[in-house]
Design a protein around this motif. Structure first.
Motif, PDB file in Angstrom:
ATOM      1  N   GLY A 126      61.448  49.462  83.603  1.00 32.66           N
ATOM      2  CA  GLY A 126      61.816  50.573  84.470  1.00 32.66           C
ATOM      3  C   GLY A 126      62.360  50.121  85.808  1.00 32.66           C
ATOM      4  N   ALA A 127      61.929  48.964  86.275  1.00 35.43           N
ATOM      5  CA  ALA A 127      62.387  48.436  87.563  1.00 35.43           C
ATOM      6  C   ALA A 127      63.875  48.086  87.535  1.00 35.43           C
ATOM      7  CB  ALA A 127      61.573  47.212  87.954  1.00 35.43           C
ATOM      8  N   GLN A 128      64.425  47.849  86.337  1.00 33.61           N
ATOM      9  CA  GLN A 128      65.839  47.477  86.206  1.00 33.61           C
ATOM     10  C   GLN A 128      66.734  48.660  85.871  1.00 33.61           C
ATOM     11  OE1 GLN A 128      65.693  44.503  83.126  1.00 33.61           O
ATOM     12  NE2 GLN A 128      65.339  42.851  84.586  1.00 33.61           N
ATOM     13  N   LEU A 129      66.145  49.837  85.749  1.00 32.14           N
ATOM     14  CA  LEU A 129      66.908  51.007  85.322  1.00 32.14           C
ATOM     15  C   LEU A 129      67.208  51.937  86.483  1.00 32.14           C
ATOM     16  CD1 LEU A 129      64.960  51.866  82.037  1.00 32.14           C
ATOM     17  CD2 LEU A 129      67.046  50.503  82.282  1.00 32.14           C
ATOM     18  N   LEU A 176      75.731  48.940  81.327  1.00 31.92           N
ATOM     19  CA  LEU A 176      75.794  50.388  81.123  1.00 31.92           C
ATOM     20  C   LEU A 176      74.380  50.963  81.102  1.00 31.92           C
ATOM     21  CD1 LEU A 176      77.922  52.256  78.466  1.00 31.92           C
ATOM     22  CD2 LEU A 176      75.622  52.946  79.041  1.00 31.92           C
ATOM     23  N   LEU A 177      73.474  50.345  80.348  1.00 29.54           N
ATOM     24  CA  LEU A 177      72.104  50.850  80.247  1.00 29.54           C
ATOM     25  C   LEU A 177      71.411  50.825  81.606  1.00 29.54           C
ATOM     26  CD1 LEU A 177      70.891  49.214  76.904  1.00 29.54           C
ATOM     27  CD2 LEU A 177      71.888  51.489  77.251  1.00 29.54           C
ATOM     28  N   HIS A 178      71.586  49.758  82.353  1.00 36.73           N
ATOM     29  CA  HIS A 178      70.919  49.618  83.651  1.00 36.73           C
ATOM     30  C   HIS A 178      71.475  50.576  84.701  1.00 36.73           C
ATOM     31  CE1 HIS A 178      69.499  45.286  82.586  1.00 36.73           C
ATOM     32  NE2 HIS A 178      68.787  46.211  81.991  1.00 36.73           N
ATOM     33  N   THR A 179      72.706  51.041  84.522  1.00 36.41           N
ATOM     34  CA  THR A 179      73.327  51.921  85.528  1.00 36.41           C
ATOM     35  C   THR A 179      73.333  53.391  85.098  1.00 36.41           C
ATOM     36  OG1 THR A 179      75.546  51.523  84.632  1.00 36.41           O
ATOM     37  CG2 THR A 179      74.785  50.057  86.427  1.00 36.41           C
ATOM     38  N   SER A 237      59.956  55.989  78.731  1.00 33.27           N
ATOM     39  CA  SER A 237      60.109  54.632  78.222  1.00 33.27           C
ATOM     40  C   SER A 237      61.568  54.419  77.841  1.00 33.27           C
ATOM     41  CB  SER A 237      59.194  54.359  77.017  1.00 33.27           C
ATOM     42  OG  SER A 237      59.617  55.075  75.879  1.00 33.27           O
ATOM     43  N   ALA A 238      61.968  53.151  77.825  1.00 35.54           N
ATOM     44  CA  ALA A 238      63.341  52.797  77.457  1.00 35.54           C
ATOM     45  C   ALA A 238      63.292  51.553  76.582  1.00 35.54           C
ATOM     46  CB  ALA A 238      64.188  52.544  78.703  1.00 35.54           C
ATOM     47  N   TRP A 239      64.175  51.509  75.603  1.00 33.35           N
ATOM     48  CA  TRP A 239      64.145  50.447  74.592  1.00 33.35           C
ATOM     49  C   TRP A 239      65.551  49.962  74.291  1.00 33.35           C
ATOM     50  CZ3 TRP A 239      59.321  48.986  73.065  1.00 33.35           C
ATOM     51  CH2 TRP A 239      58.284  49.852  73.431  1.00 33.35           C
ATOM     52  N   LEU A 240      65.641  48.689  73.917  1.00 31.91           N
ATOM     53  CA  LEU A 240      66.901  48.095  73.461  1.00 31.91           C
ATOM     54  C   LEU A 240      66.657  47.508  72.083  1.00 31.91           C
ATOM     55  CD1 LEU A 240      69.827  47.142  73.866  1.00 31.91           C
ATOM     56  CD2 LEU A 240      68.910  45.093  74.967  1.00 31.91           C
ATOM     57  N   LEU A 241      67.456  47.958  71.129  1.00 30.03           N
ATOM     58  CA  LEU A 241      67.380  47.470  69.753  1.00 30.03           C
ATOM     59  C   LEU A 241      68.688  46.780  69.430  1.00 30.03           C
ATOM     60  CD1 LEU A 241      66.141  49.272  66.607  1.00 30.03           C
ATOM     61  CD2 LEU A 241      68.487  48.440  66.651  1.00 30.03           C
ATOM     62  N   SER A 242      68.610  45.684  68.695  1.00 31.26           N
ATOM     63  CA  SER A 242      69.822  45.081  68.135  1.00 31.26           C
ATOM     64  C   SER A 242      69.634  44.967  66.633  1.00 31.26           C
ATOM     65  CB  SER A 242      70.133  43.722  68.765  1.00 31.26           C
ATOM     66  OG  SER A 242      69.148  42.783  68.423  1.00 31.26           O
ATOM     67  N   GLY A 243      70.706  45.246  65.916  1.00 29.91           N
ATOM     68  CA  GLY A 243      70.648  45.205  64.466  1.00 29.91           C
ATOM     69  C   GLY A 243      72.046  45.088  63.892  1.00 29.91           C
TER      70      GLY A 243
END
Length: 191
Positions: free
Chosen positions: A92-95, A178-181, A102-108
């Protein structure tokens, strides 16, 4: 409108904003897009980014929500295969979106066909998920990065055409920016 990759771009009529990668073209200028989506494509590749406002899936625990949405996207894409490589929480500190629980990053990876073709392309899928239960919304941001184009796919001809002034493809770091901003400016967008 094309993004320069450094300035925030308004989303959903200015209700949200984010820094989009360079060479991002707003697909709504070319075709109709559902009201709950913003879709952008790289000008010189088959890469795309989709920002979606979806109903909050309260029955899915936060730790499983990114996988849930990834499988939902795979089903919508009629993927011939879908594999999750990693899921990590975003600090959250980077968002720029403190309202998310909550925030999540998935790669697949998914094997998908374009325009109902039989040929399947291997696409790296990066998915950012921001959960906003107070607005009954999950914000889903998806970066589709084709890594293997079938010679039988309609995309193979565009992959072979070298533009006169090509721009670099987007990277996972561009997507993280993009996610952080991503910023909420008007919660009225959630209805």
């Amino acid at each position: 409108m094309q993004s320069n990759g450094t300035e925030p771009h308004p989303l959903f009529g200015g209700a949200l904003s984010a820094v989009l990668p360079h060479s991002a073209r707003d697909i709504s200028e070319l075709r109709e897009i559902p009201d709950n989506q913003e879709v952008f494509a790289h000008r010189h590749s088959d890469q795309s980014i989709i920002v979606e406002l979806l109903e909050h899936q309260g029955h899915v625990p936060d730790s499983q929500a990114a996988r849930f949405h990834f499988q939902d996207v795979a089903g919508s894409n009629e993927a011939g295969g879908a594999e999750v490589r990693s899921v990590e929480p975003l600090s959250g500190a980077q968002l720029s979106l403190p309202a998310c629980s909550s925030a999540w990053l998935l790669s697949g990876t998914q094997l998908v066909s374009k325009f109902n073709e039989e040929a399947q392309n291997m696409v790296d899928v990066y998915l950012g998920l921001f959960r906003l239960p107070q607005h009954d919304t999950d914000i889903l941001v998806t970066f589709n990065d084709p890594v293997q184009i079938s010679p039988l796919s309609s995309s193979s001809s565009t992959a072979e055409e070298a533009p006169s002034s090509p721009s670099a493809p987007w990277t996972p770091e561009d997507f993280r920016l993009l996610l952080h901003t991503l910023c909420l400016l008007d919660p009225g967008v959630f209805g």
